[in-house]
Design an enzyme around this catalytic site. Sequence first.
Site, PDB file in Angstrom:
ATOM      1  N   THR A  26      -2.831  -1.423  -3.454  1.00 23.09           N
ATOM      2  CA  THR A  26      -2.887   0.062  -3.457  1.00 23.09           C
ATOM      3  C   THR A  26      -4.046   0.552  -4.328  1.00 23.09           C
ATOM      4  OG1 THR A  26      -1.275   0.169  -5.266  1.00 23.09           O
ATOM      5  CG2 THR A  26      -0.421   0.399  -3.006  1.00 23.09           C
ATOM      6  N   PHE A  33       3.941  -0.033   1.792  1.00 25.26           N
ATOM      7  CA  PHE A  33       4.803   0.313   2.938  1.00 25.26           C
ATOM      8  C   PHE A  33       5.890   1.312   2.578  1.00 25.26           C
ATOM      9  CE2 PHE A  33       3.022  -2.491   6.023  1.00 25.26           C
ATOM     10  CZ  PHE A  33       2.445  -3.508   5.287  1.00 25.26           C
ATOM     11  N   ARG A  34       6.516   1.122   1.368  1.00 23.39           N
ATOM     12  CA  ARG A  34       7.744   1.873   1.100  1.00 23.39           C
ATOM     13  C   ARG A  34       7.616   2.910  -0.015  1.00 23.39           C
ATOM     14  NH1 ARG A  34       8.527  -3.151   2.677  1.00 23.39           N
ATOM     15  NH2 ARG A  34       9.749  -3.409   4.591  1.00 23.39           N
ATOM     16  N   HIS A 119       2.848 -13.416   6.226  1.00 22.91           N
ATOM     17  CA  HIS A 119       3.006 -12.456   7.326  1.00 22.91           C
ATOM     18  C   HIS A 119       1.752 -12.370   8.180  1.00 22.91           C
ATOM     19  CE1 HIS A 119       6.387 -10.384   4.823  1.00 22.91           C
ATOM     20  NE2 HIS A 119       6.793 -11.493   5.412  1.00 22.91           N
ATOM     21  N   SER A 194       8.368  -4.882  -3.372  1.00 20.16           N
ATOM     22  CA  SER A 194       9.716  -4.294  -3.533  1.00 20.16           C
ATOM     23  C   SER A 194      10.790  -5.358  -3.310  1.00 20.16           C
ATOM     24  CB  SER A 194       9.900  -3.144  -2.548  1.00 20.16           C
ATOM     25  OG  SER A 194       9.852  -3.650  -1.203  1.00 20.16           O
ATOM     26  N   ILE A 236      -0.474  -2.441 -11.790  1.00 15.94           N
ATOM     27  CA  ILE A 236      -0.917  -3.846 -11.809  1.00 15.94           C
ATOM     28  C   ILE A 236      -2.272  -3.994 -12.496  1.00 15.94           C
ATOM     29  CG2 ILE A 236      -1.713  -5.712 -10.282  1.00 15.94           C
ATOM     30  CD1 ILE A 236       0.580  -4.671  -8.339  1.00 15.94           C
TER      31      ILE A 236
HETATM   32  N1  APR Z   1       1.002  -1.166  -9.495  1.00 14.11           N
HETATM   33  C1  APR Z   1       2.242  -1.729  -9.565  1.00 14.11           C
HETATM   34  N2  APR Z   1       3.125  -1.704  -8.541  1.00 14.11           N
HETATM   35  C2  APR Z   1       2.746  -1.056  -7.419  1.00 14.11           C
HETATM   36  C3  APR Z   1       1.494  -0.428  -7.276  1.00 14.11           C
HETATM   37  C4  APR Z   1       0.599  -0.522  -8.369  1.00 14.11           C
HETATM   38  N3  APR Z   1      -0.615   0.037  -8.335  1.00 14.11           N
HETATM   39  N4  APR Z   1       1.442   0.137  -6.026  1.00 14.11           N
HETATM   40  C5  APR Z   1       2.629  -0.126  -5.434  1.00 14.11           C
HETATM   41  N5  APR Z   1       3.410  -0.833  -6.260  1.00 14.11           N
HETATM   42  C6  APR Z   1       4.740  -1.375  -5.998  1.00 14.11           C
HETATM   43  C7  APR Z   1       5.748  -0.342  -5.535  1.00 14.11           C
HETATM   44  O1  APR Z   1       6.516   0.087  -6.648  1.00 14.11           O
HETATM   45  C8  APR Z   1       6.604  -1.127  -4.526  1.00 14.11           C
HETATM   46  O2  APR Z   1       7.832  -1.565  -5.118  1.00 14.11           O
HETATM   47  O3  APR Z   1       4.570  -2.293  -4.930  1.00 14.11           O
HETATM   48  C9  APR Z   1       5.766  -2.350  -4.146  1.00 14.11           C
HETATM   49  C10 APR Z   1       5.375  -2.385  -2.688  1.00 14.11           C
HETATM   50  O4  APR Z   1       6.539  -2.532  -1.943  1.00 14.11           O
HETATM   51  P1  APR Z   1       6.472  -2.424  -0.356  1.00 14.11           P
HETATM   52  O5  APR Z   1       5.714  -1.193   0.010  1.00 14.11           O
HETATM   53  O6  APR Z   1       7.873  -2.601   0.136  1.00 14.11           O
HETATM   54  O7  APR Z   1       5.566  -3.655   0.095  1.00 14.11           O
HETATM   55  P2  APR Z   1       5.983  -5.172   0.210  1.00 14.11           P
HETATM   56  O8  APR Z   1       7.000  -5.533  -0.821  1.00 14.11           O
HETATM   57  O9  APR Z   1       4.736  -5.940   0.225  1.00 14.11           O
HETATM   58  O10 APR Z   1       6.655  -5.237   1.674  1.00 14.11           O
HETATM   59  C11 APR Z   1       7.011  -6.524   2.159  1.00 14.11           C
HETATM   60  O11 APR Z   1       7.518  -5.543   4.314  1.00 14.11           O
HETATM   61  O12 APR Z   1       6.914  -4.043   5.896  1.00 14.11           O
HETATM   62  C12 APR Z   1       6.929  -5.370   5.599  1.00 14.11           C
HETATM   63  O13 APR Z   1       5.474  -7.023   6.392  1.00 14.11           O
HETATM   64  C13 APR Z   1       5.531  -5.909   5.527  1.00 14.11           C
HETATM   65  O14 APR Z   1       4.635  -7.573   4.008  1.00 14.11           O
HETATM   66  C14 APR Z   1       5.376  -6.351   4.084  1.00 14.11           C
HETATM   67  C15 APR Z   1       6.801  -6.571   3.641  1.00 14.11           C
END
Ligand code: APR
Length: 251
Positions: A26, A33-34, A119, A194, A236
């Site tokens: 990000t 995603f969420r 993935h 997440s 991060i």
């Molecule tokens: N610093 C710290 N944490 C962060 C930051 C940041 N800059 N930006 C986002 N996050 C955290 C959010 O708090 C969130 O809990 O990263 C997490 C991202 O979670 P998701 O959006 O659910 O992504 P992810 O866990 O990778 O999803 C897993 O789901 O949709 C499917 O295939 C897709 O690989 C993906 C999988």
Amino acid sequence: MLIAEFAARLRDSRALVFFTGAGISTESGVPDFRSPGGVWTKYQPVLFQDFLAGEAARVQHWQLKKATYELFKTVKPNVGHYAICEFEQRGQLLGLITQNIDGLHKIAGTSEAKLVELHGTDRLVTCLTCAKAYQPADIYEKWHEGLAIPTCDVCGGFLKSANVSFGQSMPVEAMQRAQLWSEQADIFVVVGSSLQVQPAASFPVIAKRSGALLAIVNRDPTPLDDLADFVHNGAIGDFFSRLRGCRSTVK
Ligand code: APR
């Protein structure tokens, strides 16, 4: 456990495994995603069986992936991606298991031998019938909404981004390597996930059960925080900058 103690443990690690999710990208401008504004707040996931069954789902897939392709033209790795590369350069990295499909770990310099893309990747397009691989630019520069969805120029099969869609089988070799690394890790560090998607979210549990120190670096709480030995809730990029600060003060 304080970050200084975690930094000292990391320094002594010889079988370090990182497990990343969309949160590590990000700060490069790739939405996760969420979180609010994330991909699933704007698009519906296209299930693999729906992609196979109907044209409407295939068009939906290509619309999302065309938008992703345009974004990926400009995004670059960030502090988090490069920090993991530094652990590899110091010979400490057993492996990097990523759920991400943005290809930024490879672009940052993580070697193929140390990387599992659980993935798949959006940096490739493949034919679902004959597996012919295509460079995204060769497909996306020519396709736009309204045109027939792309098909294979060898066998006429459906083309699809090489990511693993919901309902699609996981890559066997990638799963096996992730399993092995999770069992062998001395420290297993979750960064930016997440931890809500299976089977990916089982690897931190396997690592913990196999004796690894489990760390979770994530802005928001996760379902595995109580299992972890070290949890850092924050950005991060800032975390890795603070970790570097600890390393320079820890002899
Ligand atoms: N610093 C710290 N944490 C962060 C930051 C940041 N800059 N930006 C986002 N996050 C955290 C959010 O708090 C969130 O809990 O990263 C997490 C991202 O979670 P998701 O959006 O659910 O992504 P992810 O866990 O990778 O999803 C897993 O789901 O949709 C499917 O295939 C897709 O690989 C993906 C999988």
